[in-house]
Design an enzyme around this catalytic site. Structure first.
Site, PDB file in Angstrom:
ATOM      1  N   PRO A 139      -6.820  -2.866   4.000  1.00 47.70           N
ATOM      2  CG  PRO A 139      -5.969  -4.523   2.603  1.00 47.70           C
ATOM      3  CD  PRO A 139      -6.598  -4.310   3.939  1.00 47.70           C
ATOM      4  CB  ILE A 192      -1.165  -1.186   7.048  1.00 44.77           C
ATOM      5  CG1 ILE A 192      -2.004   0.040   7.425  1.00 44.77           C
ATOM      6  CG2 ILE A 192       0.027  -1.338   7.979  1.00 44.77           C
ATOM      7  CD1 ILE A 192      -2.687  -0.070   8.766  1.00 44.77           C
ATOM      8  CE  LYS A 210      -2.040  -6.225   4.548  1.00 44.63           C
ATOM      9  NZ  LYS A 210      -1.513  -5.752   5.760  1.00 44.63           N
TER      10      LYS A 210
END
Length: 110
Positions: A2, A66, A34
């Site tokens: 990110p 993602i 994440k």
């Protein structure tokens, strides 16, 4: 990974940018799910920005990830990042816009 890019018309001279970067990193990692080790934050100050026809403190951000983004997460991220900017840079929440990009992983065969 990110990546959150934030541009603001607020000058960053004398501002504890480390606190902003640290808080934004942990917030993005937590809400997207994440590890912090994969989160990148880019903060640019003194960028000419007019919002609503005035040059009062404002900010624009783009978050690329993602996976991990959805309408609920995006709403929480917008609110959390807006709070950081309001607290640390005096940018009113109503003068901040965050755009989201949920990308797919791509692999290159070199």
């Amino acid at each position: 990974m990110p990546c959150l890019n934030i541009s603001t018309n607020v000058a960053l001279d004398g501002v504890d940018t480390s606190a902003i970067l640290s808080e934004a990193t942990s917030t993005v990692a937590k809400l997207i799910g994440k590890p912090e080790a994969y989160v990148m934050i880019v903060l640019k100050g003194s960028v000419p920005i007019a919002f609503g026809g005035t040059e009062q403190p404002a900010a624009y951000g783009e978050l690329v990830s993602i996976g991990g983004l959805n309408p609920d997460v995006n709403k929480k991220l917008s609110a959390a990042i807006a709070t950081i900017l309001e607290t640390k840079l005096s940018v009113p929440k109503s003068r901040f816009f965050l755009k989201f990009y949920d990308t797919k992983a791509s692999y290159l065969n070199l």
